[in-house]
Motif scaffolding. Structure first.
Motif, PDB file in Angstrom:
ATOM      1  N   GLU A   4      13.961  10.724   1.451  1.00 23.70           N
ATOM      2  CA  GLU A   4      13.435   9.462   1.456  1.00 23.70           C
ATOM      3  C   GLU A   4      12.203   9.983   1.275  1.00 23.70           C
ATOM      4  O   GLU A   4      11.367  10.075   2.159  1.00 23.70           O
ATOM      5  CB  GLU A   4      13.567   9.381   2.752  1.00 23.70           C
ATOM      6  CG  GLU A   4      15.287   8.023   2.763  1.00 23.70           C
ATOM      7  CD  GLU A   4      15.215   6.541   1.672  1.00 23.70           C
ATOM      8  OE1 GLU A   4      13.653   6.640   1.470  1.00 23.70           O
ATOM      9  OE2 GLU A   4      15.815   6.198   1.316  1.00 23.70           O
ATOM     10  N   VAL A   5      11.674   9.750   0.270  1.00 24.55           N
ATOM     11  CA  VAL A   5       9.732   8.961   0.322  1.00 24.55           C
ATOM     12  C   VAL A   5       9.583   7.490   0.378  1.00 24.55           C
ATOM     13  O   VAL A   5       9.459   6.796  -0.226  1.00 24.55           O
ATOM     14  CB  VAL A   5       9.134   9.826  -1.075  1.00 24.55           C
ATOM     15  CG1 VAL A   5       8.570  10.200  -0.854  1.00 24.55           C
ATOM     16  CG2 VAL A   5      10.128  11.202  -1.477  1.00 24.55           C
ATOM     17  N   ARG A   6       8.497   7.435   1.793  1.00 25.43           N
ATOM     18  CA  ARG A   6       7.708   6.148   1.731  1.00 25.43           C
ATOM     19  C   ARG A   6       6.319   7.156   2.538  1.00 25.43           C
ATOM     20  O   ARG A   6       6.279   7.936   3.159  1.00 25.43           O
ATOM     21  CB  ARG A   6       8.660   5.833   2.933  1.00 25.43           C
ATOM     22  CG  ARG A   6      10.054   5.012   2.622  1.00 25.43           C
ATOM     23  CD  ARG A   6       9.923   3.406   2.305  1.00 25.43           C
ATOM     24  NE  ARG A   6       9.740   3.593   0.253  1.00 25.43           N
ATOM     25  CZ  ARG A   6       9.608   2.765   0.620  1.00 25.43           C
ATOM     26  NH1 ARG A   6       9.501   1.559   0.641  1.00 25.43           N
ATOM     27  NH2 ARG A   6       9.877   2.387  -1.506  1.00 25.43           N
ATOM     28  N   HIS A   8       3.152   5.464   3.944  1.00 24.87           N
ATOM     29  CA  HIS A   8       1.997   3.857   4.500  1.00 24.87           C
ATOM     30  C   HIS A   8       0.954   4.370   3.672  1.00 24.87           C
ATOM     31  O   HIS A   8       0.672   5.175   4.795  1.00 24.87           O
ATOM     32  CB  HIS A   8       2.780   3.696   5.635  1.00 24.87           C
ATOM     33  CG  HIS A   8       4.023   3.343   5.726  1.00 24.87           C
ATOM     34  ND1 HIS A   8       4.504   1.925   4.723  1.00 24.87           N
ATOM     35  CD2 HIS A   8       5.379   3.405   5.763  1.00 24.87           C
ATOM     36  CE1 HIS A   8       6.040   1.935   5.129  1.00 24.87           C
ATOM     37  NE2 HIS A   8       6.410   3.306   5.227  1.00 24.87           N
ATOM     38  N   GLY A  19      -0.371   6.523  -2.993  1.00 20.20           N
ATOM     39  CA  GLY A  19       0.772   5.959  -2.644  1.00 20.20           C
ATOM     40  C   GLY A  19       1.633   5.223  -2.853  1.00 20.20           C
ATOM     41  O   GLY A  19       3.223   5.301  -2.815  1.00 20.20           O
ATOM     42  N   THR A  20       1.267   4.225  -3.813  1.00 17.41           N
ATOM     43  CA  THR A  20       1.850   2.811  -3.970  1.00 17.41           C
ATOM     44  C   THR A  20       2.591   3.902  -5.228  1.00 17.41           C
ATOM     45  O   THR A  20       4.161   3.472  -5.453  1.00 17.41           O
ATOM     46  CB  THR A  20       1.009   1.749  -4.742  1.00 17.41           C
ATOM     47  OG1 THR A  20       0.292   1.622  -3.746  1.00 17.41           O
ATOM     48  CG2 THR A  20       1.623   1.208  -5.779  1.00 17.41           C
ATOM     49  N   ASN A  23       5.794   5.500  -3.894  1.00 20.50           N
ATOM     50  CA  ASN A  23       6.547   4.645  -3.386  1.00 20.50           C
ATOM     51  C   ASN A  23       7.235   3.878  -4.580  1.00 20.50           C
ATOM     52  O   ASN A  23       8.690   4.203  -4.436  1.00 20.50           O
ATOM     53  CB  ASN A  23       6.102   3.396  -2.304  1.00 20.50           C
ATOM     54  CG  ASN A  23       5.368   3.895  -1.416  1.00 20.50           C
ATOM     55  OD1 ASN A  23       5.948   4.877  -0.668  1.00 20.50           O
ATOM     56  ND2 ASN A  23       4.783   3.007  -0.714  1.00 20.50           N
ATOM     57  N   ASP A  24       6.864   4.063  -5.467  1.00 25.06           N
ATOM     58  CA  ASP A  24       7.577   3.328  -6.513  1.00 25.06           C
ATOM     59  C   ASP A  24       8.550   4.276  -7.758  1.00 25.06           C
ATOM     60  O   ASP A  24       9.193   3.896  -8.016  1.00 25.06           O
ATOM     61  CB  ASP A  24       6.569   2.473  -7.877  1.00 25.06           C
ATOM     62  CG  ASP A  24       5.564   1.920  -7.586  1.00 25.06           C
ATOM     63  OD1 ASP A  24       6.208   1.313  -6.677  1.00 25.06           O
ATOM     64  OD2 ASP A  24       4.538   1.296  -8.388  1.00 25.06           O
ATOM     65  N   ALA A  26      10.181   6.611  -5.784  1.00 26.43           N
ATOM     66  CA  ALA A  26      11.230   6.934  -5.216  1.00 26.43           C
ATOM     67  C   ALA A  26      12.257   5.624  -5.095  1.00 26.43           C
ATOM     68  O   ALA A  26      13.392   5.341  -5.306  1.00 26.43           O
ATOM     69  CB  ALA A  26      10.515   6.889  -3.570  1.00 26.43           C
ATOM     70  N   GLU A  27      11.746   4.602  -5.183  1.00 26.93           N
ATOM     71  CA  GLU A  27      12.089   3.459  -6.099  1.00 26.93           C
ATOM     72  C   GLU A  27      12.965   3.195  -7.136  1.00 26.93           C
ATOM     73  O   GLU A  27      14.201   3.263  -7.297  1.00 26.93           O
ATOM     74  CB  GLU A  27      10.881   2.274  -5.906  1.00 26.93           C
ATOM     75  CG  GLU A  27      11.637   0.634  -5.700  1.00 26.93           C
ATOM     76  CD  GLU A  27      13.281   1.116  -4.922  1.00 26.93           C
ATOM     77  OE1 GLU A  27      13.852  -0.243  -5.315  1.00 26.93           O
ATOM     78  OE2 GLU A  27      12.473   0.734  -3.770  1.00 26.93           O
ATOM     79  N   LYS A  30      15.729   5.791  -6.617  1.00 31.55           N
ATOM     80  CA  LYS A  30      17.144   5.527  -5.817  1.00 31.55           C
ATOM     81  C   LYS A  30      17.442   4.482  -6.968  1.00 31.55           C
ATOM     82  O   LYS A  30      18.752   4.407  -7.008  1.00 31.55           O
ATOM     83  CB  LYS A  30      16.097   4.305  -4.519  1.00 31.55           C
ATOM     84  CG  LYS A  30      17.137   4.218  -3.651  1.00 31.55           C
ATOM     85  CD  LYS A  30      16.830   3.662  -2.561  1.00 31.55           C
ATOM     86  CE  LYS A  30      17.828   2.206  -1.893  1.00 31.55           C
ATOM     87  NZ  LYS A  30      19.129   1.878  -2.538  1.00 31.55           N
TER      88      LYS A  30
END
Ligand code: ADP
Length: 263
Positions: A4-6, A8, A19-20, A23-24, A26-27, A30
């Motif tokens: 799980e990578v988030r 902020h 960071g963005t 997040n991309d 990680a999405e 997933k």
């Protein structure tokens, strides 16, 4: 252990855009995992169905749980059909797995499409006549692609099989020529049941079928178009579809231009 990578970070500076990006990523990861999980669930479901039939009917035959000879014949037919389906599923899953990890060996050479397609269409003459369908072919002579002969045959056979499976009356036509970029283009058009607009984006997905029972009755596995699409990409080509429900469907295959010196 799921990762799980988030990250902020509110600012628009470099750390923020990193960071963005994370997040991309990680999405994407997933979505990839969800898709893989769904695919594995579909595989076990699809394999279980013929296995259940085979177990059930071989038990009935072994214990002679019927009283008429006709029943025996019917059960034997189901047994061999389901064994055949299982065999096809395994072969097709194997092809997809090989393509997924880049292990499919393609033996490419320069191929003339017209004679290849004429041969394939001839092979469908009998089932087409039995269904009362017309076959017609018009492929420009001298149309050359650089590809794996057996795999491209698989592409065209899958499309022809579908055209027969989903067409009740009318015709199936194969056209071949070049587009404005001089790329070879083959279209396979039928006058069949067609595909609703909202289903079109999904028909190349593994195990996706518009009408499950119709596909099953016609011997479909739901993997044919997924394989066709992968094989086209492996040939630096692409496939497009257009369809009108109740009127028919067209699959358009665009190939890479073969090297100049080979033409
Ligand atoms: P299947 O084994 O079910 O035919 P495919 O992957 O080959 O699986 O095709 C996926 C679905 O796309 C089919 O179940 C069918 O609903 C639809 N389809 C494919 N080809 C045609 C066609 N020529 N006409 C109408 N529907 C089609």
């Amino acid at each position: 252990g799921e990762l799980e990578v988030r990250v902020h970070h509110p600012s628009k500076d470099e750390v923020g855009s990193l960071g963005t990006a994370i997040n991309d990523l990680a999405e994407d990861l997933k979505q990839y995992r969800d898709a893989r999980r769904a695919f594995l669930a579909d595989i076990s479901h699809e394999l279980r169905t013929p296995v259940t039939y085979i177990k059930g009917y071989s038990h009935i035959l072994k214990e002679k749980l019927y009283d008429q000879k006709e029943e025996e014949d019917a059960y034997l037919t189901i047994l061999s059909d389901e064994a055949e389906r299982l065999n096809r599923l395994v072969e097709e899953l194997f092809d997809l797995a090989q393509m997924d990890d880049g292990h499919m060996k393609l033996t490419k050479k320069h191929l003339a499409l017209a004679p290849m397609l004429e041969r394939i269409v001839k092979g469908f003459a009998l089932p087409a006549r039995q269904q009362g369908l017309e076959l017609d072919i018009d492929v420009e002579e001298g149309l050359i692609v650089y590809g794996d002969e057996l795999r491209l045959e698989q592409v065209f056979m899958n499309l022809m099989t579908n055209a027969l499976r989903y067409t009740e009356k009318g015709s199936i036509s194969i056209r071949g020529g070049r587009n404005s970029a001089h790329q070879p283009v083959i279209t396979v058009t039928d006058t069949g049941i067609g595909i609703p607009q909202k289903e079109l984006p999904f028909i190349f997905d593994r195990f996706y079928r518009v009408d499950k029972s119709r596909s099953r009755e016609g011997g479909g596995t739901g993997l044919g178009l997924a394989i066709v699409k992968q094989l086209m990409h492996a040939h630096d080509g692409d496939i497009q579809v257009s369809s009108v429900p109740g009127e028919g469907t067209s699959f358009i295959l665009t190939f890479a231009r073969p090297e100049k010196n080979a033409q």
